[in-house]
Every structure is written in structure tokens, then in C-alpha cells.
Design an enzyme around this catalytic site. Sequence first.
Site, PDB file in Angstrom:
ATOM      1  N   GLY A   1      -1.338   6.532   0.336  1.00 19.49           N
ATOM      2  CA  GLY A   1      -1.506   7.634   1.287  1.00 19.49           C
ATOM      3  C   GLY A   1      -0.867   8.895   0.725  1.00 19.49           C
ATOM      4  O   GLY A   1       0.029   8.821  -0.112  1.00 19.49           O
TER       5      GLY A   1
ATOM      6  N   LEU B   1       0.835  -1.202   0.000  1.00 20.21           N
ATOM      7  CA  LEU B   1       0.000   0.000   0.000  1.00 20.21           C
ATOM      8  C   LEU B   1       0.874   1.258   0.000  1.00 20.21           C
ATOM      9  O   LEU B   1       1.785   1.390   0.822  1.00 20.21           O
ATOM     10  CB  LEU B   1      -0.904   0.032   1.236  1.00 20.21           C
ATOM     11  CG  LEU B   1      -1.812  -1.176   1.453  1.00 20.21           C
ATOM     12  CD1 LEU B   1      -2.840  -0.877   2.546  1.00 20.21           C
ATOM     13  CD2 LEU B   1      -2.522  -1.579   0.163  1.00 20.21           C
TER      14      LEU B   1
ATOM     15  N   ASN C   1      39.722  16.960 -19.265  1.00 20.09           N
ATOM     16  CA  ASN C   1      38.958  15.967 -20.024  1.00 20.09           C
ATOM     17  C   ASN C   1      37.798  16.565 -20.805  1.00 20.09           C
ATOM     18  O   ASN C   1      37.181  15.893 -21.611  1.00 20.09           O
ATOM     19  CB  ASN C   1      38.419  14.891 -19.074  1.00 20.09           C
ATOM     20  CG  ASN C   1      37.501  15.462 -18.013  1.00 20.09           C
ATOM     21  OD1 ASN C   1      37.675  16.606 -17.582  1.00 20.09           O
ATOM     22  ND2 ASN C   1      36.519  14.692 -17.593  1.00 20.09           N
TER      23      ASN C   1
ATOM     24  N   ALA D   1      57.447  19.114 -14.671  1.00 14.67           N
ATOM     25  CA  ALA D   1      56.498  19.874 -13.854  1.00 14.67           C
ATOM     26  C   ALA D   1      56.019  21.111 -14.612  1.00 14.67           C
ATOM     27  O   ALA D   1      56.774  21.731 -15.360  1.00 14.67           O
ATOM     28  CB  ALA D   1      57.161  20.285 -12.550  1.00 14.67           C
TER      29      ALA D   1
ATOM     30  N   ASN E   1      53.306   7.582 -11.531  1.00 14.90           N
ATOM     31  CA  ASN E   1      53.259   8.534 -10.424  1.00 14.90           C
ATOM     32  C   ASN E   1      52.696   9.854 -10.947  1.00 14.90           C
ATOM     33  O   ASN E   1      53.244  10.453 -11.868  1.00 14.90           O
ATOM     34  CB  ASN E   1      54.668   8.756  -9.873  1.00 14.90           C
ATOM     35  CG  ASN E   1      54.630   9.639  -8.647  1.00 14.90           C
ATOM     36  OD1 ASN E   1      54.295   9.192  -7.557  1.00 14.90           O
ATOM     37  ND2 ASN E   1      54.959  10.909  -8.827  1.00 14.90           N
TER      38      ASN E   1
ATOM     39  N   ARG F   1       2.888  14.778   5.423  1.00 16.48           N
ATOM     40  CA  ARG F   1       3.853  15.258   6.427  1.00 16.48           C
ATOM     41  C   ARG F   1       5.291  15.294   5.919  1.00 16.48           C
ATOM     42  O   ARG F   1       6.148  15.913   6.526  1.00 16.48           O
ATOM     43  CB  ARG F   1       3.753  14.409   7.699  1.00 16.48           C
ATOM     44  CG  ARG F   1       2.596  14.874   8.572  1.00 16.48           C
ATOM     45  CD  ARG F   1       2.702  14.284   9.951  1.00 16.48           C
ATOM     46  NE  ARG F   1       2.197  12.919   9.986  1.00 16.48           N
ATOM     47  CZ  ARG F   1       2.603  11.994  10.862  1.00 16.48           C
ATOM     48  NH1 ARG F   1       3.533  12.275  11.748  1.00 16.48           N
ATOM     49  NH2 ARG F   1       2.080  10.791  10.842  1.00 16.48           N
TER      50      ARG F   1
ATOM     51  N   GLU G   1      -9.571   0.361  15.836  1.00 14.74           N
ATOM     52  CA  GLU G   1      -8.772   1.561  15.586  1.00 14.74           C
ATOM     53  C   GLU G   1      -8.801   2.447  16.823  1.00 14.74           C
ATOM     54  O   GLU G   1      -9.778   2.457  17.575  1.00 14.74           O
ATOM     55  CB  GLU G   1      -9.321   2.317  14.373  1.00 14.74           C
ATOM     56  CG  GLU G   1      -9.027   1.618  13.060  1.00 14.74           C
ATOM     57  CD  GLU G   1      -7.543   1.384  12.874  1.00 14.74           C
ATOM     58  OE1 GLU G   1      -6.824   2.336  12.553  1.00 14.74           O
ATOM     59  OE2 GLU G   1      -7.080   0.244  13.059  1.00 14.74           O
TER      60      GLU G   1
HETATM   61  C1  UD1 Z   1      -3.272   1.795   9.945  1.00 19.09           C
HETATM   62  C2  UD1 Z   1      -4.110   0.701  10.615  1.00 19.09           C
HETATM   63  C3  UD1 Z   1      -3.802   0.709  12.122  1.00 19.09           C
HETATM   64  C4  UD1 Z   1      -2.335   0.478  12.347  1.00 19.09           C
HETATM   65  C5  UD1 Z   1      -1.505   1.527  11.578  1.00 19.09           C
HETATM   66  C6  UD1 Z   1      -0.051   1.148  11.635  1.00 19.09           C
HETATM   67  C7  UD1 Z   1      -6.192   0.440   9.421  1.00 19.09           C
HETATM   68  C8  UD1 Z   1      -7.628   0.773   9.386  1.00 19.09           C
HETATM   69  N1  UD1 Z   1      -5.489   0.964  10.410  1.00 19.09           N
HETATM   70  O1  UD1 Z   1      -3.717   3.007  10.468  1.00 19.09           O
HETATM   71  O2  UD1 Z   1      -4.535  -0.308  12.775  1.00 19.09           O
HETATM   72  O3  UD1 Z   1      -2.011   0.526  13.716  1.00 19.09           O
HETATM   73  O4  UD1 Z   1      -1.889   1.572  10.180  1.00 19.09           O
HETATM   74  O5  UD1 Z   1       0.691   2.188  11.098  1.00 19.09           O
HETATM   75  O6  UD1 Z   1      -5.733  -0.302   8.574  1.00 19.09           O
HETATM   76  N2  UD1 Z   1      -3.194   3.697   2.463  1.00 19.09           N
HETATM   77  C9  UD1 Z   1      -3.622   3.564   1.168  1.00 19.09           C
HETATM   78  N3  UD1 Z   1      -4.870   3.966   0.836  1.00 19.09           N
HETATM   79  C10 UD1 Z   1      -5.736   4.482   1.749  1.00 19.09           C
HETATM   80  C11 UD1 Z   1      -5.293   4.630   3.063  1.00 19.09           C
HETATM   81  C12 UD1 Z   1      -4.017   4.227   3.396  1.00 19.09           C
HETATM   82  O7  UD1 Z   1      -2.859   3.084   0.318  1.00 19.09           O
HETATM   83  O8  UD1 Z   1      -6.853   4.810   1.356  1.00 19.09           O
HETATM   84  C13 UD1 Z   1      -1.837   3.266   2.831  1.00 19.09           C
HETATM   85  C14 UD1 Z   1      -0.935   4.386   3.266  1.00 19.09           C
HETATM   86  O9  UD1 Z   1      -0.162   4.871   2.195  1.00 19.09           O
HETATM   87  C15 UD1 Z   1      -0.049   3.688   4.294  1.00 19.09           C
HETATM   88  C16 UD1 Z   1      -0.924   2.608   4.863  1.00 19.09           C
HETATM   89  O10 UD1 Z   1      -1.954   2.396   3.922  1.00 19.09           O
HETATM   90  O11 UD1 Z   1       1.083   3.065   3.693  1.00 19.09           O
HETATM   91  C17 UD1 Z   1      -1.520   2.961   6.215  1.00 19.09           C
HETATM   92  O12 UD1 Z   1      -2.273   4.133   6.093  1.00 19.09           O
HETATM   93  P1  UD1 Z   1      -2.429   5.146   7.288  1.00 19.09           P
HETATM   94  O13 UD1 Z   1      -3.326   6.201   6.859  1.00 19.09           O
HETATM   95  O14 UD1 Z   1      -1.108   5.513   7.831  1.00 19.09           O
HETATM   96  O15 UD1 Z   1      -3.187   4.208   8.355  1.00 19.09           O
HETATM   97  P2  UD1 Z   1      -3.365   4.487   9.887  1.00 19.09           P
HETATM   98  O16 UD1 Z   1      -4.556   5.299  10.069  1.00 19.09           O
HETATM   99  O17 UD1 Z   1      -2.115   4.938  10.476  1.00 19.09           O
END
Ligand code: UD1
Length: 459
Positions: free
Chosen positions: A20, A17, A378, A415, A369, A24, A163
Site C-alpha cells: 500500500g 502485505l 576523547n 582540581a 571518584n 496518510r 467490502e
Molecule cells: C482491507 C480488507 C477489508 C478489511 C481491511 C482491514 C480487502 C479487499 N479488504 O481493506 O475487508 O476490513 O483491510 O483493515 O482485502 N495492500 C497491498 N497491495 C494492494 C492493496 C493493499 O499490499 O494492492 C496491502 C496494504 O499495504 C495493507 C493491506 O494490504 O497492508 C490492506 O490494504 P488496504 O488498502 O488498507 O485495504 P482496505 O481497503 O482497508
Amino acid sequence: MTAENTPPLAPLAVITLAAGKGTRMKSDLHKVLHPIAGRPMIEHLMASAAELSPARQVVIVGHGREQLEDALSARATIVVQAPQLGTGHAVLQAEGELADFAGDVLILYGDVPFVRPETMRAMIERLHGDDAPAVVVLGFEPADALQYGRVIAQDGRIAKMVEHKDASAEERAGRLCNSGLMAVRASELFALLARVGNDNASGEYYLTDIVNIANGDGRICAVVITDDPDEVAGINSRAELAEAEARWQQRRRRRAMDEGASLIAPETVWFSWDTVVGRDVLIEQNVVMAPGVTIADNVTIHAFCHLEGATLASGVAIGPYARLRPGARLEEKTKIGNFVEVKNAVMGKGAKANHLSYIGDAEVGAGANIGAGTITCNYDGYFKHKTVIGERAFIGSNSALIAPVRIGADAIVAAGSAVSRDVSDGELRMVRAEQLVKPGWADRFHDAMKKKKAERQVP
Ligand code: UD1
Ligand code: MG
């Protein structure tokens, strides 16, 4: 057999995945492409996953699709998730891609790059346990459980996933957290995901709900707990990126020392993901290895050197303050001294360039040397040209070798010469004005000038 070479239990698909927003990081570069030890973080993860020989790799992306396609499309299928409605929704996007796939699915996060292959394998092995869990979750027990989703479990079996936002005070008090990583059979994963709703505090489709749904069906879901919370640390900000880099470097330094290198001040030595270091190598303080560096046995790297794309054979010594750029190949026992830059150049066995030089696009013969201040010119502003220096040639200090040019074996360049035409074997080449010799001239000059000055000072 070690964990690494045990064959996988069933064909494996990895879904990573990475959809996100990564807000940040405050970056135009996709978060998972930010490098650690000179390699995009997602590639560290894919390399670890590759040790399990997955049949398929699918990466789920949101924005920045092109960047990921450029970087990964040779090794993974990129699937777009738009809009991003949660982790469950993200995994569901791989359904079409894996429609014909029968086997295990491992779900990883692109921003959690240092999960060990052994941990991934332990999850998959647990999935094939006698009690046939529907889902295996990778849990961890951080010192501070923060906002992580909680895993409510007993004896390795999960009662509930919740969650942080949705959790009761009692549930929040639990220390076992969800890393986010899961293993599920493909045959069950998408059916479970189809039943996930978004009626929760975030209005998102939670991947974690597949556990609760499977539990409701009377299935067992299991948690595998890592003993190293660092391996599931996510990277969400530049500060976390730097922390991950620091942890990686610390492990790598330790490995270099375990394998027989001496690091006088390990915390000041920086490796890249692909650095190769031999035995009886001494690395002094403040040395940086960018990608592509191979260091054989018995090499000494004095303080303050920067190396990239360089190969150092046995017995080589460089620095202090040497700069090796891509294509630098130092054969046995060559010496590169302070403020010497070597780029795309071979230094033959025992050749030396001890001070203040630029050696670029060159071949330097064995035993040659290169005097202080020698420059291979170059570049003519349009093209790069080559300098070839024969074996045992002696290049006098402050010479400019204007490429393309060849200096023969055993030749001497005096030299201060600017050499633009080839020098034959055994030749002396001196390219500088004839010296003017005037004995006593300076004494007479000083006498005359002192007299003149004294006369002017008379009132
Ligand atoms: C998620 C978990 C949480 C866990 C935490 C660990 C769920 C519902 N929650 O929460 O239990 O403790 O990770 O870090 O799964 N992503 C997508 N598409 C989306 C949303 C997220 O690809 O629509 C990807 C993000 O890029 C990331 C990962 O999923 O790599 C986690 O997403 P993030 O939003 O950080 O999840 P958390 O709310 O932190
Ligand atoms: Mg998160």
C-alpha cells in the site's frame, strides 16, 4: 504446553502485505518501517510470526522496495507488486516464490503489527479443524465498524465477505469485521486467487473474494474472532502510530511492574522493544529507555534520565538527569549523578561520577571518584581516543583528561588540571599555574579606587 511452544501443524509460510502507498503517513520512510518502541513496526510483526517458526517469510512491497530490502532481506524474501491492484492481487504475487511450498499460508498486513502469536496459531489450528475450512479469516468486533469489510457469519462459519463499499445497508449493520488476516493452505490459495475478478465498487482484486469463491464450491470458511480489537488495529497515520505506541508502552509498563519494578509515574516511563528490567528496580518519573538497555536487579533510576545501549549492574543508581549513551557499562553499585553523560565507557564497581561530567571512550576503575565537571577529552576533531582511570583514583573537579591518557590506581588529579600525559599509580598530578598570594592587596586596591572615585565626583 503453552500456545507458544506447541509445534506448528504443518510447514508455514507467512505472506506480509506492505505494498500500500501509505500516503496518510506523509513520509519518505516506508510506512511499515516507522518505529514503535524503537523498532520498525513490521519487525514487531515478523518477531511474533517467528514464534510459529515459519519456513518462509515473503513480504509484498510496492514503492520503497530498497528500504525494505535493506531492513529485511536477511529474514524475508521481498516480492514487488506493481501496480497495486488490491489485496488479492498482492497475495498472488507470492505464487512464484511459494511454487514449491506445501503447507499453510498465513497472510498478515505489515501495518497491523501487533497480532499476537497465539492469535496466529489459533487461526492455523482452526484451518486444521475437523470440518477442514478452506479459508480462516481473523474477525473482530470494533466499537465502531467504520469502513471495514464485513464478515457475515453464523456460529463461526462465514456466509459472505463483503467490502463496505459494496455492502447493502443490512450488511453494513453487521458488527463483525474483517481484520484482513487469513490462513489458507498453499495448495488451495493460489487456485482460489486465480479465480478472483475485479468487478466491484473499487475495481480491485479483493482477497476476501476467495472466501466467497470457496463457499460457492461448497467449502466451509471459518472466522476466528479476536477478543482484543487492539491487536488488529491498523496504522495509517502518524496519529495512529502514536496511539499504537501508547498502547505498547502501557502494556510494557504493566509488565515491568508485574515483574517487580516500581514505576512511580508509569505513564512517564518509556521503554524500548528490547529493554530488560530486573526486580526491585525503582524508576522515577520521566525516564526514557532507547534501544539496547539492560537493567539488573536493585537499580535506581532517578527522574529525568535518558538511556540507550547501556548496561546497569545490580545496585547502580543514576540521575536525576543522567544520560547513558551506547556502550555505557555500569558495574555493581556505581553512581552516575545529575548532568553526567557516559558513552562507550565502563564504570568499575563502586565508581562514582556524581555531577556534571562527560565520560566517553573510557575505562574507570573500581572505586574511582570522578569530580564534578570532569571531562574526558576523547576527540581531537579527527579520531577518538581512550582514557583509562585506575582503581580508586580521585579526579579533582573541573579536570580535563586529554585522551589518550592513563591515570594510575590511587592517583590524585588536582582540581582544574588539564592532564595530557599519563599519571602513575599513587601520583599527585596538578596541572595549573602556581598561585600568586598577596595578603592585603585587595583592601589596598579598594581603598585607592574608592578615593579616586570620590575625588572625581567633586564638582
Ligand atoms: C482491507 C480488507 C477489508 C478489511 C481491511 C482491514 C480487502 C479487499 N479488504 O481493506 O475487508 O476490513 O483491510 O483493515 O482485502 N495492500 C497491498 N497491495 C494492494 C492493496 C493493499 O499490499 O494492492 C496491502 C496494504 O499495504 C495493507 C493491506 O494490504 O497492508 C490492506 O490494504 P488496504 O488498502 O488498507 O485495504 P482496505 O481497503 O482497508
Ligand atoms: Mg485499510
